[in-house]
Structures are given as C-alpha cells and as structure tokens.
Design an enzyme around this catalytic site. Structure first.
Site, PDB file in Angstrom:
ATOM      1  N   HIS A   1       0.876  -1.177  -0.142  1.00  0.00           N
ATOM      2  CA  HIS A   1       0.182  -0.089  -0.091  1.00  0.00           C
ATOM      3  C   HIS A   1       0.782   1.204  -0.095  1.00  0.00           C
ATOM      4  O   HIS A   1       1.837   1.395   0.706  1.00  0.00           O
ATOM      5  CB  HIS A   1      -0.790  -0.147   1.076  1.00  0.00           C
ATOM      6  CG  HIS A   1      -2.100   0.910   1.127  1.00  0.00           C
ATOM      7  ND1 HIS A   1      -3.442   0.363   0.783  1.00  0.00           N
ATOM      8  CD2 HIS A   1      -2.244   2.256   1.421  1.00  0.00           C
ATOM      9  CE1 HIS A   1      -4.085   1.653   0.706  1.00  0.00           C
ATOM     10  NE2 HIS A   1      -3.637   2.683   0.942  1.00  0.00           N
TER      11      HIS A   1
ATOM     12  N   ASP B   1     -13.953   3.724   7.127  1.00  0.00           N
ATOM     13  CA  ASP B   1     -12.891   4.481   6.342  1.00  0.00           C
ATOM     14  C   ASP B   1     -13.602   4.733   4.953  1.00  0.00           C
ATOM     15  O   ASP B   1     -13.103   5.969   4.377  1.00  0.00           O
ATOM     16  CB  ASP B   1     -11.709   3.482   5.923  1.00  0.00           C
ATOM     17  CG  ASP B   1     -10.465   3.923   5.312  1.00  0.00           C
ATOM     18  OD1 ASP B   1     -10.263   5.155   5.738  1.00  0.00           O
ATOM     19  OD2 ASP B   1     -10.247   3.774   3.981  1.00  0.00           O
TER      20      ASP B   1
ATOM     21  N   ARG C   1     -12.263  13.373   4.881  1.00  0.00           N
ATOM     22  CA  ARG C   1     -11.081  13.917   4.913  1.00  0.00           C
ATOM     23  C   ARG C   1     -10.457  14.769   3.728  1.00  0.00           C
ATOM     24  O   ARG C   1      -9.803  15.650   3.753  1.00  0.00           O
ATOM     25  CB  ARG C   1      -9.963  13.006   5.490  1.00  0.00           C
ATOM     26  CG  ARG C   1     -10.202  12.576   6.850  1.00  0.00           C
ATOM     27  CD  ARG C   1      -9.115  11.116   7.306  1.00  0.00           C
ATOM     28  NE  ARG C   1      -8.034  11.393   6.734  1.00  0.00           N
ATOM     29  CZ  ARG C   1      -7.266  10.390   6.184  1.00  0.00           C
ATOM     30  NH1 ARG C   1      -7.719   9.071   6.085  1.00  0.00           N
ATOM     31  NH2 ARG C   1      -5.901  10.521   6.017  1.00  0.00           N
TER      32      ARG C   1
ATOM     33  N   SER D   1      -6.534   4.707   8.633  1.00  0.00           N
ATOM     34  CA  SER D   1      -6.992   4.496   7.475  1.00  0.00           C
ATOM     35  C   SER D   1      -6.521   3.168   6.750  1.00  0.00           C
ATOM     36  O   SER D   1      -7.212   2.281   6.423  1.00  0.00           O
ATOM     37  CB  SER D   1      -6.898   5.600   6.727  1.00  0.00           C
ATOM     38  OG  SER D   1      -7.292   5.397   5.095  1.00  0.00           O
TER      39      SER D   1
HETATM   40  N1  URA Z   1      -3.927   5.738   1.724  1.00  0.00           N
HETATM   41  C1  URA Z   1      -5.010   5.445   2.500  1.00  0.00           C
HETATM   42  O1  URA Z   1      -5.523   4.333   2.163  1.00  0.00           O
HETATM   43  N2  URA Z   1      -5.322   6.460   3.529  1.00  0.00           N
HETATM   44  C2  URA Z   1      -4.966   7.461   3.717  1.00  0.00           C
HETATM   45  O2  URA Z   1      -5.345   8.284   4.568  1.00  0.00           O
HETATM   46  C3  URA Z   1      -3.999   8.010   3.160  1.00  0.00           C
HETATM   47  C4  URA Z   1      -3.264   7.151   1.833  1.00  0.00           C
END
Ligand code: URA
Length: 461
Positions: free
Chosen positions: A82, A161, A168, A183
């Site tokens: 990720h 999320d 956000r 997140s």
């Molecule tokens: N990637 C995510 O999944 N969440 C974030 O807050 C920032 C980047």
C-alpha cells in the site's frame, strides 16, 4: 457522552479514550454524529495528533466497523502493498499481478483519489466495466482464481474508512499521521493480508513533505501494524516528481500495462523511475512471501517474472474476472482521451539554445490533474476516466525552446485553463543536468532492522 466534548478535548490536546473514539466513529456510521462534527474532530486530530494508544484504538475501531475477511480456507502466502499516496503512483497495478505470478496471493483493498494524489480504485474503474465494489465472496473467489483481487472499502468491510476517507479528502485533513495510519491499517488488516509492504512517500507531491515526517509515518505504520500481528517492511520513496510518464486514470492503466510488458525494465526504454520503485517494492513482497531470501534475490525474480509475461496475462485475466472488457481495454489503449487538449512547451530560450529539466513539481501536477477531472473537489464529484497528463520530458532530459514537455487532456475548457495556469511554473529549467535524485531513501522493518536498504539513486541506468 457528547461529540462536542470529544472534539473540545482533542482541540485542547487531551488524550481520548477508546470509548470516546468509538462513540464518535460508531455515531458517524449510524448517523447520530453528523459529518460536520466528525470533520471538526479530524481537524482537531490534524493539529493535536494522537499518541500510539489512541492511534491503535482508532485503527481497531475502524477495522471493527465492518467484517474482517477470513482467508483461512485459501492457501497463502498473502502479501499486499500500500502506498501513502503520490502523483502518477500506479505501482499497485503492476505489483498485484506480479505478486500473483510469483505465487503470492495479493488481497488488495485500496482507496480512491485523495487530495491531489491518484486512487487505485478510480484508475481501475476507468477500464470499461471494471468493478471494485466486490462482495466478500466475490473477492475471495477472484483471489483464488487470479491470485489477486482489487476491491475498495464497502458498507460490509471497513465502512468507517469509506466515509472518513471521503470526508478528509474534502476537509483538508488528509495529512495526519494517526489518521493515515488508521485508514491504511484498518483496510489492510480487514483484507486478510499476513504481511505488508508500505511505500511511504515523501517530497512535495506526498502528504509528508519532509523525509523525517515520512519516517515518523513509517514507524507509526510499522509499530501499529506489528501490534496487530502483521509482518511489515516500509520503504521511504521520493515523491518530488510524478512517477512515470502518465498521470490520469485510464492513462495510468495504460502505463501499467506498458510496464507489465517490460517497458522501463533495466536497459529498456520506458518509465524507469516507476519500474525502479515497483521492482524494489516487489522484491520486498517476494521476501515477505517466502519466495526470496533477500531483496536482491527478490528483485531478480521480479525482473525475470515480468520479462516472462505472466503478470501481464494475469492482469488482463483479472480485468475480465472483475467485470471489465480486456479486448476493449486493448482497443482503447493509446487513443482514449478527453476531447479538450492543451500543451506545456519549453519557454523561449530558457538557457541558451538548449537546457535541461531540473524539476517537475509533483504537487502542482497533482492539483492540475484534479482540475482536469482526474480527482475530486467535492465528495459527490465524478472523476473522468480519460482526463490527464502525459510527460514527453522528465527531470534530467535535455530540451530545446518550444519543445512540448506535457500534453494535457481535460473534461472541460475551464479545467484545462486552470491546469495550464498551475503548470506554467511547475517546470524548472537549467543549463546543466540536475544532480541524481535518490528514489528510495531507506527501509524500516517490523523486526527492527531500520535502514537496511540504503539509498537507490535515480539514473543508475
Ligand atoms: N491511503 C489511505 O488508504 N489512507 C490515507 O489516509 C492515505 C493514503
């Protein structure tokens, strides 16, 4: 308990209890806490931060807002990667099929465009028919069939999320270490991966502008994730310049396909920076998945695997599995673009008769891309599949006055004008080539052997 008191406590720098965090997040989900109060709370967290216990509690509350996917009936290993968010950052589209081709299952749960950064889900959904809202059953079945599956947060899995991420995005509270940690980890734990590679970006196009901040984020991800039982390697990678030569949803799918066909591999023309970062991340996935003894061995495996063509075939197979049309994708490749087009050219005589590009500001490029229609200004905005930017020249390239540096495609005239005015100052020219840029700064591992990788300078080939 009242939401207003929880907001005030965080505003005043107090530590929140798990119960308070849970009250707010659960209330947001069931509609008893309105989004304006949650927005105010995220701003308080942005300014006041959260300690490790609060971050762990928020992650766990978000994780438990939905189902945790049980992958135990499926043979592993399960490794995912990720990114904390970048511009032109499409490594997920390369790495998921690459990992699958190496015999590692990648259960990938990603996000949409966030702020000025692109989103894996928006990129994938630019493929006609491709679906990213998979049920848990579909996700598991595709994971078994293709070796990887690509989904988003749903009402079923990490719904907290799904809501907070979009909130956000439009409230300017993305750049917060605890909010990013929760997140990302809530998604990664919910999807069922056993081990994780994090690409923690730093630089003007990242949410963490300074390397030191990015190291703090990497440590937060590693410590919180380790406490949740995950093996983790985080690489700190540079995001001062856009990654690769394309920014935009379908454009980035195209570039990923190019890379899966070998473009940018050492000694091969193509987006070398994108491939370099992808190979280094892929090498760590190979190590965590038990396919390589160390990163050097993992890297050779990844290079050979891409050259062999299997990841490309798996990518196209997955397009079909997730409802997309691989034939259509190949047919549209190289020509499906938004109708309104513009260019950024080298200004008259920047440095005598010739010069070199010193810098292309990734932050400006990311915001220009949002104006073109690649990302969102409001949660309800639809993104354009075909808007975006193609770079003809990148940092270090020699240029002559009047040569095109970028082509832009926009959904609207207004968007194109806004993007062009933003990009005017985004490219810097100089008389000599710039110093090589370090693409990969360092590595932080859950077992506690920090900085094992050492820097990888760009331009090594
Ligand atoms: N990637 C995510 O999944 N969440 C974030 O807050 C920032 C980047």
């Amino acid at each position: 308990m009242r939401a207003v008191d929880i907001i005030a406590a965080k505003r005043d720098g107090k530590e929140l209890s798990r119960e308070e965090i849970e009250f707010l997040i659960r209330g947001y989900l069931d509609g008893t806490v309105p989004d304006y109060q949650v927005a105010a709370w995220t701003m308080a967290v942005f300014f006041r931060g959260m300690n490790a216990a609060e971050t762990a509690a928020l992650t766990d509350v978000m994780l438990r807002s939905g189902r945790v996917i049980d992958l135990s009936p499926i043979p592993g290993p399960f490794v995912d990667k990720h990114s904390t968010g970048g511009v032109g950052d499409k490594t997920s589209l390369i790495l998921a099929p690459l990992a699958a081709a190496l015999g590692i299952r990648d259960p990938m749960m990603s996000g949409r465009a966030l702020g000025h950064t692109g989103g894996t889900l928006d990129k994938l959904e630019s493929i006609p028919g491709y679906r990213t809202a998979l049920s848990v059953e579909e996700f598991r079945a595709i994971l078994v069939k293709d070796g990887f599956a690509m989904t988003g947060q749903t009402r079923e899995v990490v719904p907290a999320d799904r809501l907070l991420y979009a909130l956000r995005d439009v409230c300017s509270t993305v750049e917060s270490i605890p909010l990013i940690t929760a997140s990302i980890l809530a998604k990664k734990v919910a999807e069922g991966a056993e081990a994780l590679v994090f690409d923690v970006k730093y630089g003007c196009g990242a949410f963490m502008k300074e390397a030191e901040q990015a190291k703090d984020l990497a440590r937060s991800l590693v410590t919180t994730g380790q406490a949740m039982g995950k093996k983790i390697i985080a690489l700190l990678t540079n995001m001062d310049e856009p990654l690769g030569n394309m920014v935009g949803n379908f454009l980035e799918v195209e570039e990923s396909l190019d890379c899966l066909e070998g473009a940018g591999l050492p000694g091969t023309p193509g987006p070398g920076d994108l491939m370099e970062v992808s190979l280094e991340l892929g090498a760590r996935m190979a190590v965590l998945g038990g396919k390589a003894g160390d990163a050097a061995e993992g890297r050779v495996l990844c290079e050979d695997c891409i050259a062999g063509g299997k990841p490309r075939d798996l990518f196209l197979r997955n397009v079909k599995s997730q409802g997309g049309d691989p034939e259509k994708l190949l047919e549209l490749r190289g020509r499906w673009r938004s109708p309104i087009c513009g260019e950024i050219r080298v200004p008259p005589d920047p440095a005598g008769s010739a010069g070199y590009i010193q810098r292309i500001d990734a932050w400006q490029v990311g915001h220009a891309a949002v104006s073109l229609g690649v990302g969102r200004n409001r949660t309800e905005d639809q993104v354009s599949p075909t808007a975006g930017i193609r770079f003809h020249k990148k940092r270090g390239d020699p240029v002559k006055a009047g040569e095109p540096v970028m082509t832009l495609w926009s959904a609207t005239e207004k968007g194109l004008a806004a993007a062009l005015s933003r990009l005017e100052g985004a490219v810097t020219y100089g008389p000599a080539p710039p110093a090589p840029r370090t693409l990969i700064l360092t590595e932080i591992q859950s077992e506690g052997s920090p900085e094992a990788a050492g820097p990888v300078p760009e331009g090594v080939r």
